[in-house]
Design a protein around this motif. Structure first.
Motif, PDB file in Angstrom:
ATOM      1  N   SER A   7       0.829  -1.201   0.000  1.00  0.00           N
ATOM      2  CA  SER A   7       0.000   0.000   0.000  1.00  0.00           C
ATOM      3  C   SER A   7       0.863   1.251   0.000  1.00  0.00           C
ATOM      4  O   SER A   7       1.765   1.389   0.842  1.00  0.00           O
ATOM      5  N   ILE A   9      -0.040   4.030   0.971  1.00  0.00           N
ATOM      6  CA  ILE A   9      -0.410   4.862   2.117  1.00  0.00           C
ATOM      7  C   ILE A   9       0.675   4.814   3.187  1.00  0.00           C
ATOM      8  O   ILE A   9       1.116   5.844   3.699  1.00  0.00           O
ATOM      9  N   ASP A  10       1.126   3.592   3.510  1.00  0.00           N
ATOM     10  CA  ASP A  10       2.090   3.465   4.613  1.00  0.00           C
ATOM     11  C   ASP A  10       3.171   2.421   4.365  1.00  0.00           C
ATOM     12  O   ASP A  10       3.974   2.138   5.254  1.00  0.00           O
ATOM     13  N   TYR A  14      -0.756  -4.855   1.832  1.00  0.00           N
ATOM     14  CA  TYR A  14      -2.213  -4.747   1.899  1.00  0.00           C
ATOM     15  C   TYR A  14      -2.897  -6.039   1.474  1.00  0.00           C
ATOM     16  O   TYR A  14      -3.947  -6.406   1.999  1.00  0.00           O
ATOM     17  N   GLU A  68     -10.777   0.607  -0.921  1.00  0.00           N
ATOM     18  CA  GLU A  68      -9.820  -0.400  -1.387  1.00  0.00           C
ATOM     19  C   GLU A  68      -8.865   0.193  -2.418  1.00  0.00           C
ATOM     20  O   GLU A  68      -7.653  -0.095  -2.395  1.00  0.00           O
ATOM     21  N   HIS A  71      -6.208   2.244  -0.701  1.00  0.00           N
ATOM     22  CA  HIS A  71      -5.178   1.398  -0.103  1.00  0.00           C
ATOM     23  C   HIS A  71      -4.265   0.788  -1.159  1.00  0.00           C
ATOM     24  O   HIS A  71      -3.045   0.673  -0.944  1.00  0.00           O
ATOM     25  N   GLN A  72      -4.832   0.393  -2.300  1.00  0.00           N
ATOM     26  CA  GLN A  72      -4.033  -0.321  -3.299  1.00  0.00           C
ATOM     27  C   GLN A  72      -3.170   0.605  -4.152  1.00  0.00           C
ATOM     28  O   GLN A  72      -2.013   0.286  -4.423  1.00  0.00           O
ATOM     29  N   ASN A 293      -2.861  11.689   2.985  1.00  0.00           N
ATOM     30  CA  ASN A 293      -3.442  10.353   3.057  1.00  0.00           C
ATOM     31  C   ASN A 293      -4.712  10.301   2.213  1.00  0.00           C
ATOM     32  O   ASN A 293      -5.625  11.106   2.405  1.00  0.00           O
ATOM     33  N   LEU A 295      -7.187   8.439   2.346  1.00  0.00           N
ATOM     34  CA  LEU A 295      -8.396   8.141   3.122  1.00  0.00           C
ATOM     35  C   LEU A 295      -8.983   9.383   3.775  1.00  0.00           C
ATOM     36  O   LEU A 295     -10.113   9.352   4.266  1.00  0.00           O
TER      37      LEU A 295
END
Length: 457
Positions: A7, A9-10, A14, A68, A71-72, A293, A295
Motif C-alpha cells: 500500500s 499509504i504506509d 495490503y 480499497e 489502499h491499493q 493520506n 483516506l
C-alpha cells in the motif's frame, strides 16, 4: 510465487495472492475454452443482459471499492471511485453491440447467400493496469464477453482485489464462472501461455517494455494483440483559446490521480501571447492542492502507487532543474512530500533535451513551453516517441481540425482533455502501441470476420 500489494499509504502489505502454477493455468484455460462454446451459442441479448447485470453488481460494491482503491494505488476517496466511467463504457458497448456485430449480407437471392459474420476469437486474455483498474479492464472485458468470447483477466499486482471484485460481481449476475475468470499469473507463465497459443486474442495495457514482452511471447503464433502502452500527451493553447477553461482542464489533466493517467497531460505548449497568464493561473491552481493520506476526504493528491514511481518523477524533475528549468511550486506548501507522497510541480524554461519533456513521467509534473505559431506547436507535439492523445484549445474548429490532421496521435481533443469517449476508437501510434478499443472498432478487434458463400441448388 506470491504477489504482494504494497500500500502506498504506509508501505504495509495490503494483500497477498499466490500465482497459478503452469498446470493450474492450463486447467483454467481448458475450462474457459470448454465453457466458451456454449456461451457463444447463447442469444446476443442474453449475453448483453448478463454483462449489464454484472456491471450493476460492481456498482453495488462501490462503497467498499473506493477505500480499497485508496489502499491499493493511492487515489483519494473524495473522488468516489471509477464506477461512472466503468458504467458509461460498458453501457455504450452494450447499446451498440447488435449493430456492431450484425452480419453483413452481401447477397441473399434465389441463387446465393453471401454473408460476412463477426465470430468470437474464443478465449481473450485481458492484462489490466493499476492506474484506472476498473475502467481499463471493462474496456475489453465487457465487449469481449458480449461478443461471445470467454475472458481471463490478469490484473496488475498493485491492484489484486479489482479482478476478484469484478469476477464476483459478474458471477453473482449469472455469467458462468468458467466464462469469466480472474487469474493471478507471473510473467513467465503468462508469456508461456501466449507462446503456446492458449488465447485467441490478448489485450495488454501497461508499459512499453511490457508490450514488447507480449509481442515477443506471441511471435510466430499469429495471435492477435492489442497494446495500449505509454504516453506523453501534449496540450496546445492557441492564441484565441478560452484561457481559464484551458488552464483548469489541462492542469487537472496533468495532476489528477497524481498524474498517473495514460492520457494525462505531460507537456503543454502555450501561444506566446498567453504564456505568462497561463503559467500564473496554473501555479495558483496547484498551490491550492492538498497532498496527503488518500483516506482523508480533504486530500486532493494522494501518494503515487509505489515509491519507485515517485522517485522516477523526482529524478526527471531534478535533472530538468539542473539543466535550467524553473520550478514554480514551493516545496514548503507540501510538507508531506516524501516516499510515495510526491508534491506536484510545474516547470518552465524546459526543452525537449530534458527527459521530463520526452520520457513518460506518469506523475504530477508538467513542463510548459511558449510557442510562436501553429507550425512550431505541431513540430514539438510530434517530436515524441509516443502518440496517444493531444488536446488543442481554440474557438476555431476548422483550424483545430486542420492541425489535428497533422498530429501523430490516436485521438485529438478540442477544448477538452483526459477523457475516453466510448463512441470513438481508443487507439494510439508509435510507442503507444497498436490496435483499438471501444466503439464499433473495439468489437471488430475482439472478433474475426468469417465469410459464408452459400450456393443454392
Amino acid at each position: 510465487m506470491t504477489i504482494k500489494c504494497i500500500s502506498p499509504i504506509d508501505g504495509s502489505v495490503y494483500a497477498e495472492r499466490e500465482t497459478l502454477t503452469r498446470t493450474q493455468a492450463d486447467t483454467a484455460v481448458a475450462r474457459a475454452k470448454s465453457a466458451q462454446a456454449a456461451w457463444a451459442l447463447r442469444p446476443l441479448a442474453d449475453r448483453i443482459a448478463l454483462v449489464q447485470a454484472g456491471v450493476a453488481a460492481v456498482g453495488a460494491m462501490n462503497d467498499d471499492i473506493v477505500p480499497e482503491l485508496a489502499h491499493q494505488m493511492g487515489r483519494p476517496v473524495r473522488y468516489g471511485g471509477e464506477f461512472g466511467g466503468f458504467n458509461e463504457r460498458a453501457t455504450y458497448m452494450a447499446k451498440i453491440a447488435e449493430d456492431a456485430l450484425a452480419p453483413i449480407v452481401v447477397e441473399d437471392s434465389d441463387k446465393f447467400r453471401r454473408v460476412i459474420k463477426r465470430v468470437p476469437h474464443g478465449l481473450v486474455l485481458v492484462v489490466a493496469p493499476w492506474n484506472y483498474p476498473y475502467m481499463t479492464a471493462i474496456n475489453t472485458v465487457a465487449p469481449a464477453l458480449i461478443a461471445g468470447n470467454a475472458v481471463m483477466l490478469k490484473h496488475a499486482s498493485q491492484t489484486p482485489l479489482v479482478g476478484e471484485r469484478m469476477a464476483a460481481a459478474f458471477h453473482s449476475a449469472g455469467v458462468p464462472t468458467d466464462v469469466f475468470q480472474n487469474v493471478f499469473l507471473d510473467h513467465a507463465t503468462t508469456s508461456d501461455l501466449i507462446a503456446d497459443r492458449a488465447f485467441g486474442f490478448v489485450n495488454f495495457t501497461g508499459s512499453v517494455g511490457g508490450g514488447k514482452a507480449m509481442e515477443v511471447a506471441a511471435a510466430g503464433t499469429f495471435t492477435g494483440i492489442g497494446l495500449e502502452l505509454g504516453g506523453k500527451d501534449p496540450g496546445y493553447v492557441m492564441d484565441d483559446a478560452n484561457l481559464d477553461a484551458a488552464v483548469d482542464t489541462l492542469i487537472d489533466g496533468a495532476m489528477f490521480n497524481s498524474g498517473q493517467c495514460c492520457c494525462g497531460i505531460e507537456r503543454i505548449y502555450v501561444h506566446e501571447s498567453l504564456f505568462y497568464q497561463f503559467v500564473e493561473k496554473a501555479v495558483a491552481i496547484v498551490n491550492g492542492y492538498k497532498l496527503g493520506n488518500p483516506l482523508d476526504t480533504e486530500t486532493t493528491i494522494g501518494p503515487m502507487a509505489h515509491v519507485r514511481f515517485a522517485d522516477e518523477v523526482r529524478a526527471q524533475t531534478a535533472e530538468a532543474i539542473a539543466m535550467g528549468a524553473k520550478a514554480h511550486i514551493d516545496p514548503a506548501l507540501f510538507p508531506d512530500d516524501g516516499g510515495a507522497y510526491l508534491m506536484p510541480q510545474i516547470l518552465t524554461n524546459v526543452t525537449h533535451d530534458m527527459r521530463v519533456m520526452r520520457d513518460e513521467s506518469f506523475g504530477p509534473v508538467v513542463g510548459i513551453m511558449s510557442v510562436k505559431n501553429d507550425a512550431e506547436a505541431i513540430r514539438l507535439i510530434n517530436d515524441s516517441n509516443f502518440g496517444l492523445t493531444a488536446s488543442i484549445w481554440t474557438q476555431d474548429t476548422a483550424r483545430a481540425e486542420a492541425i489535428a490532421d497533422q498530429l501523430e496521435t490516436g485521438t485529438v481533443f478540442m477544448n477538452r482533455a483526459d477523457y475516453l469517449d466510448p463512441g470513438l476508437c481508443w487507439t494510439g501510434c508509435k510507442d503507444t502501441g497498436r490496435g483499438g478499443g471501444l466503439s464499433v472498432i473495439g468489437f471488430h478487434n475482439l472478433t474475426r470476420p468469417k465469410s459464408y458463400h452459400m450456393k443454392k441448388v
